[in-house]
Scaffold this active site. Structure first.
Site, PDB file in Angstrom:
ATOM      1  N   THR A  64      51.845  42.030  41.631  1.00 57.03           N
ATOM      2  CA  THR A  64      51.807  42.866  40.437  1.00 57.03           C
ATOM      3  C   THR A  64      52.962  43.858  40.563  1.00 57.03           C
ATOM      4  O   THR A  64      52.968  44.604  41.515  1.00 57.03           O
ATOM      5  CB  THR A  64      50.462  43.583  40.336  1.00 57.03           C
ATOM      6  OG1 THR A  64      49.457  42.585  40.397  1.00 57.03           O
ATOM      7  CG2 THR A  64      50.273  44.356  39.063  1.00 57.03           C
ATOM      8  N   ASN A  75      45.065  39.367  51.455  1.00 58.72           N
ATOM      9  CA  ASN A  75      44.612  38.787  50.197  1.00 58.72           C
ATOM     10  C   ASN A  75      43.289  38.061  50.303  1.00 58.72           C
ATOM     11  O   ASN A  75      42.595  37.907  49.300  1.00 58.72           O
ATOM     12  CB  ASN A  75      45.711  37.871  49.657  1.00 58.72           C
ATOM     13  CG  ASN A  75      46.858  38.674  49.069  1.00 58.72           C
ATOM     14  OD1 ASN A  75      46.754  39.194  47.972  1.00 58.72           O
ATOM     15  ND2 ASN A  75      47.917  38.837  49.836  1.00 58.72           N
TER      16      ASN A  75
END
Length: 422
Positions: free
Chosen positions: A195, A417
């Site tokens: 992002t 993650n």
């Protein structure tokens, strides 16, 4: 003041380096950690606005909101950004939250909501915590300062370990023009406009059409040439405001002044893009890929980005393994026509392949070179873009040249993650 290029100088100040801009950042309680999570950038007067967004078909509400606003008018006074929640895949309520962000900021700043642009970053599928956000906007506005860029840069971070900020100054007709920027991004980075967010400010007077064209070209050479993990985000946004407070003559078309301004804008974007790649989740080194000899610059950029995004190349570099076959394989699948008998591959100063023929090289020396490129990847470490792993690839005698930047793929990337929401 550091001299970085004959055309410009590096200056402090980030987004508040250009004249007439203020910024602030604080913790509004959007993040469970209590870290800063709300940022505001404001121009003293209406600014020409340009933006480039993710091309993903799944977009956050803030992306659609900004696009709608700038399709109607190419100007803005302020950018409000929250971190912690992406406000993507949140349906109608997410859109209403985006509108509330803008209208609340407009009320506090005594301007129209059409003059407020917004951005969000964080976990996809989570609504913004609107009550604390709305409650803290007056305090945020009260803290606006021409020294507030660092606070704003801190407040837009998510998994980033360092802030990303840069500013340059040049002279046009004897008067200074400044461009400054901040950015965030560490994972989910493979922009298609990660992002990633970047906000850029400038005090030149530029026509809206030209400013948008300049930004689009700068993004193609910078943010669209970085990769961490191959995942394009729902929230990627680059917004650039320029308010004319330098009092230089308006730049409305081609010419030396336009060329100089665009070159400086591109340089700021490249620096911030490289900063994102350097701060990739779990990364231990920055990778720079330089490609030459293709038919066009677009082809060279495509090859460079394919190499930088290759999981096999990234893994080899993490293991300090000069496995150049992976670089050749990535170049060959980039979708660009080339003749493998023309390919040259170099790692640092080590020539590994020349005219399609493997070359003898010092394997241990190349291994040591990769080890020496490791970065200090601790929270609070001083940002440095020096000493990247440099991969150089020539594919022929054509005029095309391009660069891309990435990072290695470490065990920590998977850990970060795998446990992102748990």
């Amino acid at each position: 003041m550091e001299q970085d290029n004959a055309q410009w100088q590096v200056i402090p100040g980030g987004v508040t380096a250009p004249k007439g801009f203020m910024a602030a950042g604080l913790s509004a309680g959007l993040k469970a950690s209590g870290a800063p999570d709300l940022a505001l950038i404001v121009s003293e007067n209406d600014a020409i606005a340009a933006a480039v967004y993710t091309q993903s078909q799944v977009r956050a509400a803030c992306v659609d909101y900004c696009k709608q606003q700038l399709d109607e008018q190419a100007s803005a006074r302020a950018i409000l950004c929250n971190s912690g929640q992406a406000n993507a895949c949140t349906g109608q309520q997410g859109w209403e939250d985006a509108v509330t962000m803008a209208t609340t900021a407009a009320q506090v700043l005594a301007t129209n909501s059409s003059e407020i642009l917004i951005a969000s970053t964080g976990v996809i599928g989570q609504r913004i915590k609107m009550d604390p956000l709305v409650a803290h906007i007056p305090q945020l506005a009260a803290q606006l300062s021409d020294q507030g860029s660092d606070a704003a840069a801190q407040a837009i971070l998510t998994t980033d370990l360092v802030t990303k900020s840069y500013a340059l100054e040049t002279n046009v007709d004897g008067r200074p023009i400044r461009i400054g920027g901040i950015a965030k991004g560490s994972g989910m980075i493979h922009p298609n406009m990660a992002t990633m967010l970047s906000f850029i400010t400038c005090d030149a007077a530029v026509s809206p059409t030209l400013w948008q064209a300049m930004l689009s070209r700068a993004v193609d050479q910078s943010f669209n040439q970085i990769t961490v993990d191959g995942d394009t985000s729902t929230n990627d946004t680059v917004i650039a405001l320029t308010n004319g407070q330098s009092r230089t003559a308006a730049i409305t078309g081609p010419g030396p002044a336009a060329d100089q301004l665009e070159a400086m804008l591109t340089e700021v974007c490249i620096y911030l893009a490289k900063s994102i790649a350097r701060d990739g989740e779990g990364a231990t080194c920055l990778i720079e890929v330089n490609v030459s000899g293709s038919s066009t610059a677009a082809d060279a950029r495509k090859i460079a980005r394919t190499i930088a995004s290759s999981s096999l190349v990234k893994s080899a570099i993490f293991g300090r393994d000069p496995n150049w076959g992976r670089i050749a394989g990535a170049a060959g699948r980039a979708g660009v026509t080339l003749d493998q008998s023309n390919i040259m591959i170099k790692l640092g100063s080590f020539i590994l392949l020349d005219h399609g023929q493997p070359q003898p090289f010092d394997h241990q020396g190349a291994h040591a070179y990769l080890k020496a490129c490791a970065i200090d990847h601790k929270p609070g470490a001083t940002e440095s873009l020096a000493n990247p792993v440099r991969i150089t690839v020539a594919v022929g005698e054509g005029p095309g040249k391009g660069q891309a930047w990435g990072c290695d793929l470490s065990y920590d990337y998977v850990k970060i993650n795998a446990e992102y929401t748990t």
